[in-house]
Design a protein around this motif. Structure first.
Motif, PDB file in Angstrom:
ATOM      1  N   VAL A  18       0.853  -1.200   0.000  1.00  0.00           N
ATOM      2  CA  VAL A  18       0.000   0.000   0.000  1.00  0.00           C
ATOM      3  C   VAL A  18       0.886   1.246   0.000  1.00  0.00           C
ATOM      4  O   VAL A  18       0.654   2.197  -0.751  1.00  0.00           O
ATOM      5  CB  VAL A  18      -0.945  -0.009   1.225  1.00  0.00           C
ATOM      6  CG1 VAL A  18      -1.632   1.331   1.394  1.00  0.00           C
ATOM      7  CG2 VAL A  18      -1.982  -1.123   1.086  1.00  0.00           C
ATOM      8  N   THR A  21       2.205   2.492  -3.285  1.00  0.00           N
ATOM      9  CA  THR A  21       1.312   3.219  -4.214  1.00  0.00           C
ATOM     10  C   THR A  21       1.604   4.716  -4.181  1.00  0.00           C
ATOM     11  O   THR A  21       1.276   5.440  -5.103  1.00  0.00           O
ATOM     12  CB  THR A  21      -0.178   2.990  -3.865  1.00  0.00           C
ATOM     13  OG1 THR A  21      -0.443   3.529  -2.565  1.00  0.00           O
ATOM     14  CG2 THR A  21      -0.552   1.524  -3.903  1.00  0.00           C
ATOM     15  N   TYR A 195      -7.695   1.180   0.088  1.00  0.00           N
ATOM     16  CA  TYR A 195      -6.655   0.313   0.679  1.00  0.00           C
ATOM     17  C   TYR A 195      -6.983  -0.062   2.120  1.00  0.00           C
ATOM     18  O   TYR A 195      -6.200  -0.743   2.778  1.00  0.00           O
ATOM     19  CB  TYR A 195      -5.285   1.005   0.615  1.00  0.00           C
ATOM     20  CG  TYR A 195      -4.881   1.321  -0.798  1.00  0.00           C
ATOM     21  CD1 TYR A 195      -4.574   0.296  -1.691  1.00  0.00           C
ATOM     22  CD2 TYR A 195      -4.837   2.626  -1.261  1.00  0.00           C
ATOM     23  CE1 TYR A 195      -4.229   0.573  -3.009  1.00  0.00           C
ATOM     24  CE2 TYR A 195      -4.491   2.915  -2.567  1.00  0.00           C
ATOM     25  CZ  TYR A 195      -4.187   1.882  -3.436  1.00  0.00           C
ATOM     26  OH  TYR A 195      -3.848   2.159  -4.731  1.00  0.00           O
ATOM     27  N   CYS A 242      -0.867  -6.216  -3.370  1.00  0.00           N
ATOM     28  CA  CYS A 242      -1.645  -5.079  -2.881  1.00  0.00           C
ATOM     29  C   CYS A 242      -3.124  -5.374  -3.095  1.00  0.00           C
ATOM     30  O   CYS A 242      -3.604  -5.358  -4.231  1.00  0.00           O
ATOM     31  CB  CYS A 242      -1.224  -3.823  -3.635  1.00  0.00           C
ATOM     32  SG  CYS A 242      -1.972  -2.346  -2.991  1.00  0.00           S
ATOM     33  N   LEU A 244      -7.058  -4.612  -2.858  1.00  0.00           N
ATOM     34  CA  LEU A 244      -7.969  -3.473  -2.726  1.00  0.00           C
ATOM     35  C   LEU A 244      -9.088  -3.887  -1.777  1.00  0.00           C
ATOM     36  O   LEU A 244     -10.207  -4.191  -2.187  1.00  0.00           O
ATOM     37  CB  LEU A 244      -8.484  -3.061  -4.102  1.00  0.00           C
ATOM     38  CG  LEU A 244      -7.387  -2.592  -5.063  1.00  0.00           C
ATOM     39  CD1 LEU A 244      -7.957  -2.188  -6.401  1.00  0.00           C
ATOM     40  CD2 LEU A 244      -6.613  -1.423  -4.458  1.00  0.00           C
TER      41      LEU A 244
END
Ligand code: SAM
Length: 303
Positions: A18, A21, A195, A242, A244
């Protein structure tokens, strides 16, 4: 033994994915700025020039996002005559503080919040680059600046290293930096809530609704996550560890609105980004936007 992939891989790995990002967002913004989509003289101090070119659709998306959020933000600053505070949650390397200072539009206090490791990088860049530190010092009225590895506090700008999922601690950290719940407050999340699990994002939304006397919340994030484009985005990020985890709220404009309306907010408005893009000055949008897909929305909610 049953377990989700999150249990098996470990929360730290997911949190690290996360945090990464933040770099993706900063690189895309830096690239778009370098090819002239909008002006940001500060982003180059936070991120090196990306080696690869980015597709025009990506730059246009970021352009629409920066312009759309900027319009709402300026309307809030105008309405409150800057007698307000702004709290940018999951701010990454955002440069808004410096841009507002240049435009003489600083609120009484501006806060950036992100994970401690992101914040310590941001503070390192600020400490080592005078074009970043000078504007902060110019806006500072007191004598001493409080600064350590994970936080910086001056009279107009604070950077707080914390976790948006630990609200009692976050509130304490913000209060230590003189956050005032009685001031009109603008909270922003740009590509952040998705996230967090639904439980955590709902807690955050409720916390804002019950903590501030009057508040506006700007949320920019995905919609239409059940369509093919959304599924590809989910799979793509999953392959980078990662997840969502908040995608449930991103099924549509309606699910996005409900999350606020059911958790303490009186008014919610939302626009998909195609509408935002089409509302921008026509002479700025010279190229056709044939491939622009509607996967994001800009939402603002108030109490
Ligand atoms: C996609 S980036 C967006 C950064 C910035 N808002 C922008 O638009 O450039 C998401 C950011 O949210 C932060 N973030 C996500 N979950 C968080 C949490 N639980 N606590 C603190 N920061 C978080 C990440 O570290 C990252 O910097």
């Amino acid at each position: 033994m049953a377990g989700t992939s999150r249990d098996l891989v470990g929360t730290d790995v997911f949190d690290e994915a996360v945090r990464s990002t933040c770099d993706v967002a900063s690189h895309c913004k830096r690239y778009a700025v370098s090819v002239g989509y909008w002006k940001d003289p500060y982003i180059e101090y936070f991120v090196s020039h990306p080696k690869e070119r980015k597709a025009p659709e990506i730059s246009r998306g970021y352009y629409a996002r920066v312009q759309g959020v900027g319009r709402l933000l300026k309307a809030f600053l105008e309405k409150t005559k800057c007698n307000c505070q702004i709290i940018n949650l999951g701010a990454g390397m955002d440069t808004l503080f410096w841009k507002l200072k240049d435009e003489n539009l600083l609120p009484l206090k501006y806060f950036d919040v992100d994970f401690p490791s992101i914040v310590s990088r941001k503070i390192h860049y600020i400490k080592s680059k005078p074009p970043l530190s000078k504007p902060i010092m110019e806006s500072h009225l007191g004598e001493t600046v409080l600064i350590d590895a994970h936080s910086l506090d001056t009279s107009r700008y604070a950077i707080v290293g914390g976790d948006l999922r630990d609200l009692p601690k976050l509130e304490e950290q913000l209060k230590k930096c003189n956050m005032d719940p009685n001031l009109p407050t603008l909270l922003m999340t740009e590509c952040v809530l998705i996230y967090m699990t639904m439980e955590h994002s709902i807690d955050l939304i409720k916390w804002v609704a019950t903590t501030f006397r009057s508040a506006m919340f700007i949320n920019y994030e995905q919609v239409n996550m059940l369509d093919r484009f959304g599924q590809i985005m989910i799979e793509n990020l999953q392959s980078k560890q990662c997840e969502l985890v908040g995608a449930d709220a991103c099924r549509s404009l309606e699910t996005q609105k409900e999350r606020f309306l059911q958790n303490g907010w009186e008014t919610v408005n939302g626009l998909d980004m195609l509408k935002v893009y089409q509302s921008l000055p026509p002479d700025e949008i010279k190229r056709p936007c044939r491939h622009y897909s509607v996967t994001h929305l800009l939402q603002w909610s108030s109490r």
